[in-house]
Scaffold this motif. Structure first.
Motif, PDB file in Angstrom:
ATOM      1  N   LEU A 114       0.825  -1.213   0.000  1.00 25.11           N
ATOM      2  CA  LEU A 114       0.000   0.000   0.000  1.00 25.11           C
ATOM      3  C   LEU A 114       0.855   1.257   0.000  1.00 25.11           C
ATOM      4  CD1 LEU A 114      -2.769  -1.199   2.448  1.00 25.11           C
ATOM      5  CD2 LEU A 114      -2.784  -1.207  -0.040  1.00 25.11           C
ATOM      6  N   THR A 115       2.163   1.086   0.020  1.00 18.97           N
ATOM      7  CA  THR A 115       3.053   2.233  -0.143  1.00 18.97           C
ATOM      8  C   THR A 115       4.019   1.933  -1.284  1.00 18.97           C
ATOM      9  OG1 THR A 115       4.755   1.399   1.353  1.00 18.97           O
ATOM     10  CG2 THR A 115       2.984   2.705   2.340  1.00 18.97           C
ATOM     11  N   ALA A 116       4.580   2.990  -1.830  1.00 17.07           N
ATOM     12  CA  ALA A 116       5.441   2.826  -3.009  1.00 17.07           C
ATOM     13  C   ALA A 116       6.868   2.447  -2.651  1.00 17.07           C
ATOM     14  CB  ALA A 116       5.447   4.124  -3.811  1.00 17.07           C
ATOM     15  N   GLU A 117       7.118   2.294  -1.378  1.00 15.66           N
ATOM     16  CA  GLU A 117       8.490   2.043  -0.934  1.00 15.66           C
ATOM     17  C   GLU A 117       9.074   0.804  -1.617  1.00 15.66           C
ATOM     18  OE1 GLU A 117       8.725   2.238   3.237  1.00 15.66           O
ATOM     19  OE2 GLU A 117      10.828   1.655   3.310  1.00 15.66           O
ATOM     20  N   GLY A 118      10.176   1.000  -2.284  1.00 13.69           N
ATOM     21  CA  GLY A 118      10.873  -0.126  -2.910  1.00 13.69           C
ATOM     22  C   GLY A 118      10.364  -0.501  -4.281  1.00 13.69           C
ATOM     23  N   LEU A 119       9.295   0.121  -4.743  1.00 13.10           N
ATOM     24  CA  LEU A 119       8.764  -0.238  -6.060  1.00 13.10           C
ATOM     25  C   LEU A 119       9.454   0.595  -7.137  1.00 13.10           C
ATOM     26  CD1 LEU A 119       4.912  -0.409  -5.340  1.00 13.10           C
ATOM     27  CD2 LEU A 119       6.575  -2.268  -5.324  1.00 13.10           C
ATOM     28  N   PRO A 120       9.774  -0.036  -8.285  1.00 18.25           N
ATOM     29  CA  PRO A 120      10.366   0.747  -9.378  1.00 18.25           C
ATOM     30  C   PRO A 120       9.347   1.703  -9.985  1.00 18.25           C
ATOM     31  CG  PRO A 120      10.307  -1.610  -9.905  1.00 18.25           C
ATOM     32  CD  PRO A 120       9.667  -1.462  -8.579  1.00 18.25           C
ATOM     33  N   ILE A 121       9.805   2.908 -10.264  1.00 22.63           N
ATOM     34  CA  ILE A 121       8.917   3.931 -10.806  1.00 22.63           C
ATOM     35  C   ILE A 121       8.673   3.693 -12.291  1.00 22.63           C
ATOM     36  CG2 ILE A 121       8.811   6.407 -11.354  1.00 22.63           C
ATOM     37  CD1 ILE A 121      10.398   6.883  -8.788  1.00 22.63           C
ATOM     38  N   VAL A 122       7.465   3.962 -12.740  1.00 20.55           N
ATOM     39  CA  VAL A 122       7.164   3.894 -14.164  1.00 20.55           C
ATOM     40  C   VAL A 122       7.785   5.122 -14.827  1.00 20.55           C
ATOM     41  CG1 VAL A 122       5.347   3.953 -15.904  1.00 20.55           C
ATOM     42  CG2 VAL A 122       5.007   2.646 -13.793  1.00 20.55           C
ATOM     43  N   GLN A 123       8.786   4.890 -15.664  1.00 18.01           N
ATOM     44  CA  GLN A 123       9.464   6.019 -16.302  1.00 18.01           C
ATOM     45  C   GLN A 123       8.715   6.506 -17.528  1.00 18.01           C
ATOM     46  OE1 GLN A 123      12.063   7.506 -15.021  1.00 18.01           O
ATOM     47  NE2 GLN A 123      12.270   6.079 -13.328  1.00 18.01           N
ATOM     48  N   ASP A 124       8.110   5.597 -18.235  1.00 20.30           N
ATOM     49  CA  ASP A 124       7.413   5.967 -19.468  1.00 20.30           C
ATOM     50  C   ASP A 124       5.910   5.747 -19.246  1.00 20.30           C
ATOM     51  OD1 ASP A 124       6.391   6.356 -21.931  1.00 20.30           O
ATOM     52  OD2 ASP A 124       7.559   4.786 -22.930  1.00 20.30           O
ATOM     53  N   LEU A 125       5.192   6.852 -19.085  1.00 20.36           N
ATOM     54  CA  LEU A 125       3.763   6.725 -18.757  1.00 20.36           C
ATOM     55  C   LEU A 125       2.973   6.042 -19.870  1.00 20.36           C
ATOM     56  CD1 LEU A 125       3.048  10.165 -17.069  1.00 20.36           C
ATOM     57  CD2 LEU A 125       3.289   7.950 -15.978  1.00 20.36           C
ATOM     58  N   SER A 126       3.526   6.072 -21.097  1.00 16.26           N
ATOM     59  CA  SER A 126       2.778   5.447 -22.183  1.00 16.26           C
ATOM     60  C   SER A 126       2.753   3.934 -22.038  1.00 16.26           C
ATOM     61  CB  SER A 126       3.390   5.840 -23.530  1.00 16.26           C
ATOM     62  OG  SER A 126       4.668   5.267 -23.659  1.00 16.26           O
ATOM     63  N   GLN A 127       3.613   3.387 -21.147  1.00 17.45           N
ATOM     64  CA  GLN A 127       3.594   1.936 -20.918  1.00 17.45           C
ATOM     65  C   GLN A 127       2.440   1.525 -20.011  1.00 17.45           C
ATOM     66  OE1 GLN A 127       7.511   0.715 -19.512  1.00 17.45           O
ATOM     67  NE2 GLN A 127       7.903  -0.080 -21.555  1.00 17.45           N
ATOM     68  N   LEU A 128       1.850   2.485 -19.360  1.00  5.61           N
ATOM     69  CA  LEU A 128       0.758   2.140 -18.439  1.00  5.61           C
ATOM     70  C   LEU A 128      -0.477   1.717 -19.219  1.00  5.61           C
ATOM     71  CD1 LEU A 128       0.907   5.000 -15.789  1.00  5.61           C
ATOM     72  CD2 LEU A 128       1.479   2.603 -15.457  1.00  5.61           C
ATOM     73  N   PRO A 129      -1.227   0.815 -18.644  1.00  6.89           N
ATOM     74  CA  PRO A 129      -2.499   0.471 -19.276  1.00  6.89           C
ATOM     75  C   PRO A 129      -3.487   1.619 -19.085  1.00  6.89           C
ATOM     76  CG  PRO A 129      -2.312  -0.595 -17.158  1.00  6.89           C
ATOM     77  CD  PRO A 129      -1.002   0.087 -17.405  1.00  6.89           C
ATOM     78  N   ALA A 130      -4.607   1.514 -19.769  1.00  7.24           N
ATOM     79  CA  ALA A 130      -5.623   2.548 -19.624  1.00  7.24           C
ATOM     80  C   ALA A 130      -6.181   2.545 -18.207  1.00  7.24           C
ATOM     81  CB  ALA A 130      -6.747   2.291 -20.613  1.00  7.24           C
ATOM     82  N   LEU A 131      -6.538   3.711 -17.740  1.00  7.99           N
ATOM     83  CA  LEU A 131      -7.303   3.773 -16.493  1.00  7.99           C
ATOM     84  C   LEU A 131      -8.710   3.284 -16.791  1.00  7.99           C
ATOM     85  CD1 LEU A 131      -6.294   7.287 -15.135  1.00  7.99           C
ATOM     86  CD2 LEU A 131      -5.525   5.069 -14.319  1.00  7.99           C
ATOM     87  N   PRO A 132      -9.472   2.929 -15.778  1.00 13.25           N
ATOM     88  CA  PRO A 132     -10.881   2.602 -16.034  1.00 13.25           C
ATOM     89  C   PRO A 132     -11.525   3.746 -16.820  1.00 13.25           C
ATOM     90  CG  PRO A 132     -10.297   2.102 -13.768  1.00 13.25           C
ATOM     91  CD  PRO A 132      -9.112   2.799 -14.363  1.00 13.25           C
TER      92      PRO A 132
END
Lengths: 180, 303
Positions: free
Chosen positions: B172-190
Motif C-alpha cells: 500500500l506504499t510505493a516504498e521499494g517499487l520501481p517507478i514507471v518512467q514511461d507513462l505510455s507503458q501504463l495500461p488505460a485507467l478505467p
C-alpha cells in the motif's frame, strides 16, 4: 519549541506535503531545478515560521501560501517570458472539442500564461483550493479570480486542442506494451 | 446560441459558462451553490448549446487535471529537504519574521534567504556545485530505476498470478517499487475515471511484481475527495487479463468487493473487475462502504 521536536514536526510536514508542493512548483516554474528550489525555499521558510502554524489541518494551505510568496518573489526577479494579460482571449462561447495532449505541451501552454493567471489555474487543477480560497490567499476579489480562471482555462483549451499525445494511452486505450 | 435560451433568463450564455468554469461541478450539484452559480447552472440546464459546451469542458478539465498532476517527483528530494531543514535546526538563526507579511523582495538579516543559505555553506558557487553533484547522482539513480523497471517489464512474460495473491501481497506504499518512467507503458485507467469529480492520481505510478511471479502490474496511488464525504485513499493495480489466473468479471458494484481484511491493524477493502482486457484491483484502507462508493462512481453509466 525544542529543536528535536521542531525538526520532527518539519519532517512530518515534508513527508506529508513535499510531493504536492514539488508538483505545484513544477507546474508553476516549468523546470525541475526551479521546482526543487521553490520546494526547498518553501520548507526552509516553513521551518523558520513553524510557530505560526496553529492547526495541522491548515498546514497545506499555509505551505501553499509560503510557496506562492516565494514564487512571485522569484519571478519578479526573472525576465518575464509570459504573454501580456491583454493578449489572453476573452472567454468564448464556442464549443470546445475534447482533445488529447501531453504533459510537455500542457507545460508550454502554462508557461505562456502570466504568473497571476498561472497560480490560480494550477491550484484549481490540483483540486487543492476552491476559487474562494484562492481569492483569499491572493487577496483579490472573487470576480477577479473567476475571470482569471476562465481566461486561463480558455487559453489552455485553445492551445491544446486536438493534439496527439502519449497520455492518450493512459486515459483512453490500453497500450500495446501490455500485450507483449 | 442564445436562440436556445429561455427569453426570461437573465444570465446569458457566456456569463453562465464563465461562472461555471471556476468550480468543479456535477450536472446535479451535491451541495448548495451561491446565487450566481445557481443561476448559471439553471441557465446551462435549460440551454442545449450551453449544456453541450459545459459537458465538453468538464471532460477537457478532467483530462487537464489528470495530466497536470502526473509529474515524477525526483528521487531523493525528500531526503534532501530533510537534510537541509535539519542543517537549519542546528545553528542557523535567520529572522524571517517579515516573510509573508509583505509582497516585497524580503531581506533576511539584510540578505535574501537563498543567498544567506549560500553564505552559510561557504560560497554560493559551492552550493551550486553541490546541487549539480546531487543532480548527477539523481540522474544516475533514475537510470538505474529505468533499467530495473525495463528489466522487470521484459522479464514478466508468462506465469499468471491469482487474484488472491495480488490481494494479499500488493503493497500500500510505493516504498521499494520501481517507478514507471514511461507513462505510455501504463495500461488505460478505467474508462470512467477521468470523468469522476475529485478523483486524482496523487503519487508516482510504479511497477509491482508479486513474489514468485513473472508478471508485473502497474501500481497507481489515487485519492477521491468529494464534498460531504470522507476522502478515499487507495491504490489501483492494473494487469492484463491474460496474466491473471482467475480474472474477475465485468464491473458490478455488488460483486466487485473481493476481500475485506485488516492489514497492519487497519481495515483494507479490495474490489476488482475486468474492463477491455485489463484487470483492475482497487485497494482502499477503509471499510467496504468506501470502496462501494468508489465502485458506484466507476460504473460506466455513473460518470
Amino acid at each position: 519549541m525544542e529543536s528535536p521536536e521542531l525538526q520532527q514536526r518539519v519532517a512530518e510536514l515534508i513527508g506529508q506535503h513535499y510531493e504536492l508542493l514539488y508538483r505545484v512548483s513544477f507546474r508553476l516554474t516549468g523546470s525541475t531545478a526551479d521546482a526543487e528550489d521553490l520546494t526547498q525555499q518553501t520548507f526552509l521558510t516553513a521551518h523558520q515560521k513553524l510557530h505560526q502554524l496553529r492547526e495541522l489541518e491548515s498546514a497545506k494551505s499555509w505551505l501553499l501560501a509560503i510557496l506562492r510568496h516565494h514564487f512571485f518573489r522569484n519571478r519578479s526577479r526573472a525576465a518575464r517570458q509570459s504573454v501580456p494579460l491583454d493578449s489572453l482571449p476573452e472567454p468564448s462561447d464556442s464549443i470546445d472539442e475534447p482533445t488529447v495532449f501531453d504533459s510537455e505541451e500542457l507545460q508550454l501552454a502554462l508557461n505562456e500564461l502570466p504568473e497571476e493567471f498561472r497560480f490560480p489555474l494550477v491550484l484549481y487543477y490540483f483540486h487543492e483550493l476552491s476559487y474562494q480560497e484562492i481569492a483569499t490567499q491572493l487577496d483579490i476579489p472573487l470576480g477577479t479570480v473567476m475571470s482569471r480562471l476562465s481566461r486561463g482555462k480558455q487559453h489552455l483549451r485553445r492551445r491544446l486542442i486536438a493534439e496527439e499525445t502519449t497520455i492518450q494511452a493512459l486515459i483512453i486505450t490500453p497500450t500495446s506494451s501490455l500485450t507483449r | 446560441m442564445t436562440s436556445f435560451c429561455p427569453e426570461s433568463d437573465a444570465v446569458n450564455c457566456a456569463v453562465a459558462l464563465e461562472r461555471l468554469d471556476c468550480v468543479w461541478i456535477d450536472p446535479v450539484p451535491d451541495e448548495p451553490l451561491d446565487a450566481d452559480l445557481s443561476a448559471a447552472m439553471e441557465h446551462v440546464r435549460q440551454c442545449s448549446a450551453c449544456w453541450t459546451t459545459f459537458e465538453k469542458r468538464r471532460e477537457c478539465d478532467a483530462r487537464l487535471a489528470m495530466i497536470m498532476q502526473t509529474i515524477l517527483v525526483p528521487v531523493g528530494l525528500r531526503e534532501q529537504l530533510l537534510a537541509r531543514t535539519a542543517e537549519m535546526s542546528v545553528d542557523l538563526n535567520i529572522n524571517t519574521d517579515a516573510i509573508l507579511k509583505t509582497g516585497n523582495d524580503l531581506p533576511v538579516n539584510g540578505k535574501p534567504l537563498v543567498e544567506k543559505l549560500g553564505h552559510r555553506e561557504g560560497t554560493y558557487e559551492a552550493a551550486l556545485l553541490r546541487r549539480r553533484a546531487w543532480t548527477i547522482t539523481t540522474a544516475a539513480a533514475m537510470l538505474v530505476f529505468a533499467a530495473s523497471g525495463s528489466w522487470l517489464w521484459h522479464a514478466m512474460q508468462g506465469r499468471p498470478t491469482s487474484v488472491q495473491t495480488l490481494c494479499e501481497l500488493t503493497p500500500l506504499t510505493a516504498e521499494g517499487l520501481p517507478i514507471v518512467q514511461d507513462l505510455s507503458q501504463l495500461p488505460a485507467l478505467p474508462q470512467s475515471w477521468p470523468r469522476i469529480k475529485g478523483l486524482k492520481i496523487i503519487g508516482v505510478p510504479c511497477w509491482f511484481q508479486p513474489p514468485g511471479s513473472k508478471t508485473a502490474a502497474s501500481w497507481i496511488p489515487f485519492e477521491l475527495r468529494q464534498p460531504k464525504s470522507k476522502p478515499i485513499h487507495g491504490v489501483l493495480l492494473t494487469m492484463l487479463r491474460e496474466n491473471v489466473l482467475d480474472p474477475p468479471s465485468e464491473l458490478m458494484v455488488q460483486s466487485a468487493l473481493l476481500k475485506y481484511a485488516h492489514r497492519a491493524g487497519k481495515p483494507l477493502s479490495v474490489a476488482g473487475w475486468s474492463e477491455q482486457g485489463v484487470v483492475y484491483l482497487c485497494f482502499v484502507n477503509d471499510e467496504p462502504a468506501a470502496i462501494e462508493r468508489l465502485m458506484k462512481l466507476t460504473m460506466p453509466t455513473a460518470a
